[in-house]
Design an enzyme around this catalytic site. Sequence first.
Site, PDB file in Angstrom:
ATOM      1  N   TYR A 143      -8.331   2.611   7.356  1.00  9.65           N
ATOM      2  CA  TYR A 143      -8.919   2.787   8.275  1.00  9.65           C
ATOM      3  C   TYR A 143      -9.615   2.145   9.268  1.00  9.65           C
ATOM      4  CZ  TYR A 143      -3.652   0.435   7.004  1.00  9.65           C
ATOM      5  OH  TYR A 143      -2.659  -0.386   6.808  1.00  9.65           O
ATOM      6  N   ASP A 249       1.652   3.207   5.201  1.00  6.96           N
ATOM      7  CA  ASP A 249       1.842   2.313   6.239  1.00  6.96           C
ATOM      8  C   ASP A 249       2.389   0.546   5.296  1.00  6.96           C
ATOM      9  OD1 ASP A 249       1.148  -0.510   8.643  1.00  6.96           O
ATOM     10  OD2 ASP A 249      -0.446  -0.521   7.936  1.00  6.96           O
TER      11      ASP A 249
END
Length: 369
Positions: A143, A249
Amino acid sequence: MNFKIGVLAGDGIGPEVMQSALRILKKATQNSDHTFEITEAAVGGAAIDLTGEALPADTLNLCEKSDAILFGSVGGPKWEHLPPTQQPERAALLPLRKHFELFANLRPAIIYPELKDASPLRSDLVENGLNILILRELTGDVYFGEPKGRRGSGPDEEAFDTMKYKRFEIERIARIAFESARGRKKIVHSIDKANVLTTMVLWREVVIEVHKNYPDVKLHHLYVDNASMQLIKNPAQFDVVLCPNLFGDILSDEASQITGSIGMLASASLGAPESKWGQPGYSFGLYEPSGGSAPDIAGQGIANPIAQILSAALMLRYSFKMEKEALQIEAAVKKVIAEGARTGDLLPTGSSGRALNTNQITDLVLNAL
Ligand code: NAD
């Protein structure tokens, strides 16, 4: 101590369930030696309406002066027409995590035995309840790794993100996993993809090194694909699940789904104890429900406030070292659920049971405290 709490209720059901959490917090801390200064500020869509920005400077300023942030939820259809970078979640929550270096995301996924019917899993898999702590690294990985971007055109057009971890980033999240396991069943499953990804080879090596300081904790390694299967096949084997950002996630959402009730799940995002935010020796943190702003039920006073209430309990535990008060709140919630109190989201579809509203279930938790 005088602890300062920045309260950012946000949008949708956020302000409704935040009122419940603040009532519980007040009662749970009324006999404590500490004092609490609670200041509210706008965030998300509500802040866009007021100031044009999802995270106005005044709100960030308040957070910087606080010892912890109690967050509601942000977003909703009203702001979906905005460009992605200006939308409430992306423009408020992600910058807050980055700004305060909140690298450790703790998401307890709990099934109370009385709520086993709400889980989509076979009841024999969850009949004794479940209590899994998903620990997700939150500020590294693909990310945030550079370079990322797009280039070229035609058939050769390409896009790329970079999976990257530094040794210290793995060390600090691994330490939290082993420390957390010591207060629980002393089992850590570390998730990686070390059979394919070089970043994950380093992840596994460093986790093994850090583990040498925690010989009393059992360490297992699982490839992420296997972990996703094991979570639904035999969830009771897990205690603490340590995940890099990307895999965490996905697995944390899977774990929350098997509990069947997003309205019950709290989360904590913590910075380093030595970070410049908050009081020395205490961990600055952001505490929020795992769910979103639930626009479909917002404004009706029927949202389940328990995730927000349990988020306040996590704040007492991790940011203020008030374990006793955190346990008291958790015990009060457990008692109310065991006695059969349910908001609408906890009743099986088609059930004839009576659904309590937000205030009614909050009153019961207050009485149980
Ligand atoms: P959601 O979690 O808001 O809702 C999913 C479903 O769960 C809905 O049916 C909702 O009614 C129900 N639900 C969630 N919390 C509940 C509660 N406390 N009590 C009872 N029912 C509850 O997810 P979504 O619909 O995908 O997203 C809605 C908005 O929230 C979007 O704008 C999204 O971007 C935002 N969102 C914000 C956060 C955050 O602020 N951290 C997280 C996720 C989604």
